[in-house]
Write a protein that holds these residues in place. Sequence first.
Motif, PDB file in Angstrom:
ATOM      1  N   ILE A  98       2.458   6.709  -6.873  1.00  0.00           N
ATOM      2  CA  ILE A  98       1.457   7.674  -7.356  1.00  0.00           C
ATOM      3  C   ILE A  98       1.901   9.102  -7.049  1.00  0.00           C
ATOM      4  N   GLU A  99       2.401   9.301  -5.816  1.00  0.00           N
ATOM      5  CA  GLU A  99       2.897  10.627  -5.441  1.00  0.00           C
ATOM      6  C   GLU A  99       4.067  11.037  -6.335  1.00  0.00           C
ATOM      7  N   GLY A 100       4.977  10.085  -6.602  1.00  0.00           N
ATOM      8  CA  GLY A 100       6.146  10.371  -7.438  1.00  0.00           C
ATOM      9  C   GLY A 100       5.751  10.778  -8.847  1.00  0.00           C
ATOM     10  N   VAL A 101       4.803  10.051  -9.441  1.00  0.00           N
ATOM     11  CA  VAL A 101       4.324  10.383 -10.787  1.00  0.00           C
ATOM     12  C   VAL A 101       3.677  11.763 -10.792  1.00  0.00           C
ATOM     13  N   GLY A 102       2.874  12.040  -9.753  1.00  0.00           N
ATOM     14  CA  GLY A 102       2.213  13.343  -9.652  1.00  0.00           C
ATOM     15  C   GLY A 102       3.213  14.483  -9.554  1.00  0.00           C
ATOM     16  N   ILE A 103       4.263  14.298  -8.766  1.00  0.00           N
ATOM     17  CA  ILE A 103       5.280  15.338  -8.592  1.00  0.00           C
ATOM     18  C   ILE A 103       6.045  15.571  -9.896  1.00  0.00           C
ATOM     19  N   ILE A 104       6.391  14.487 -10.594  1.00  0.00           N
ATOM     20  CA  ILE A 104       7.112  14.624 -11.867  1.00  0.00           C
ATOM     21  C   ILE A 104       6.257  15.372 -12.894  1.00  0.00           C
ATOM     22  N   MET A 105       4.989  15.056 -12.953  1.00  0.00           N
ATOM     23  CA  MET A 105       4.096  15.758 -13.884  1.00  0.00           C
ATOM     24  C   MET A 105       3.964  17.235 -13.504  1.00  0.00           C
ATOM     25  N   LEU A 106       3.890  17.510 -12.208  1.00  0.00           N
ATOM     26  CA  LEU A 106       3.795  18.891 -11.736  1.00  0.00           C
ATOM     27  C   LEU A 106       5.046  19.685 -12.125  1.00  0.00           C
ATOM     28  N   LEU A 107       6.211  19.082 -11.918  1.00  0.00           N
ATOM     29  CA  LEU A 107       7.466  19.749 -12.280  1.00  0.00           C
ATOM     30  C   LEU A 107       7.549  19.972 -13.790  1.00  0.00           C
TER      31      LEU A 107
ATOM     32  N   LYS B 170       0.837  -1.204   0.000  1.00  0.00           N
ATOM     33  CA  LYS B 170       0.000   0.000   0.000  1.00  0.00           C
ATOM     34  C   LYS B 170       0.871   1.253   0.000  1.00  0.00           C
ATOM     35  N   ASP B 171       1.901   1.265   0.850  1.00  0.00           N
ATOM     36  CA  ASP B 171       2.802   2.408   0.921  1.00  0.00           C
ATOM     37  C   ASP B 171       3.608   2.555  -0.365  1.00  0.00           C
ATOM     38  N   LYS B 172       4.011   1.421  -0.953  1.00  0.00           N
ATOM     39  CA  LYS B 172       4.763   1.471  -2.212  1.00  0.00           C
ATOM     40  C   LYS B 172       3.924   2.084  -3.335  1.00  0.00           C
ATOM     41  N   ILE B 173       2.676   1.639  -3.443  1.00  0.00           N
ATOM     42  CA  ILE B 173       1.790   2.161  -4.493  1.00  0.00           C
ATOM     43  C   ILE B 173       1.531   3.646  -4.268  1.00  0.00           C
ATOM     44  N   LYS B 174       1.305   4.026  -3.008  1.00  0.00           N
ATOM     45  CA  LYS B 174       1.062   5.430  -2.676  1.00  0.00           C
ATOM     46  C   LYS B 174       2.274   6.283  -3.044  1.00  0.00           C
TER      47      LYS B 174
END
Length: 253
Positions: free
Chosen positions: A26-35, A19-23
């Motif tokens: 998802i956070e990592g992908v979101g941050i990369i897209m934001l940057l 669960k923590d790995k998937i979370k």
Amino acid sequence: MWRNLKRRELLFDHRISNKDKIKSMIEGVGIIMLLSLFFYRSLWAVLFLSPLFFLYIKEKNKSLVRKRRREIKEQFKDAILSVSANQKAGYSVENSFRQAYGDMVLLYGKDSPICEELHNIVIGLGNNIILEKLLYDFAKRSRTEDVLEFAQVFAAAKRSGGNMTQIIEKSVTVIEEKAEVEKEIQILLAAKQMEQKIMNVVPFGILLYIHVTSKGYFDVLYHNLPGIIIMTICLGVYIMAVLLSRKVVHIEV
């Protein structure tokens, strides 16, 4: 059963739940897209910034491991308190740990780190493994100073034939005092850690505000080579500032 215990020992070593790995992913992908959108206004930049995804996962995993260690330390303190109380009630040391497992199940639930470890100890005792070795194995897996110190003191007391009730009670007092100091430090750091998190998002707030109120103001910095170079330098400075701020506000107690 002992073979299953060995397998669980290997898996326990600060494992991070799926669960923590998937979370984190998802956070990592979101941050990369934001940057990508804020610094380059192009989703193609995701490919260029992909190494940052792995950097984020690495830092997030470190954070999760630190959190798990804090949980183990806090729960271990309560487990030893239970062991001490059981000793005073007349149980042997081994049976005190068995009783402590039941107490921790009621307090934290079977899936908690301390219950997994106490369950390993109960299984080991059932297989005639000496308690000193089981505690030392727990200390090695948890990589937690409190557990290691207790295991060393416990083993020395066993060898010298010391008063185990007194020794465990003294260990509980030391662990409790240390836990209180750590709590005070964490309270003092909490405000600074919150400030650090706010400062991390302030640059994005400024960029968004200017983009909304003055459309086209930053257009010169996008989709051209000089602009890409400048924004890449800005991104590098931002990342270094974030990593430095994390080091400043993180103190290992």
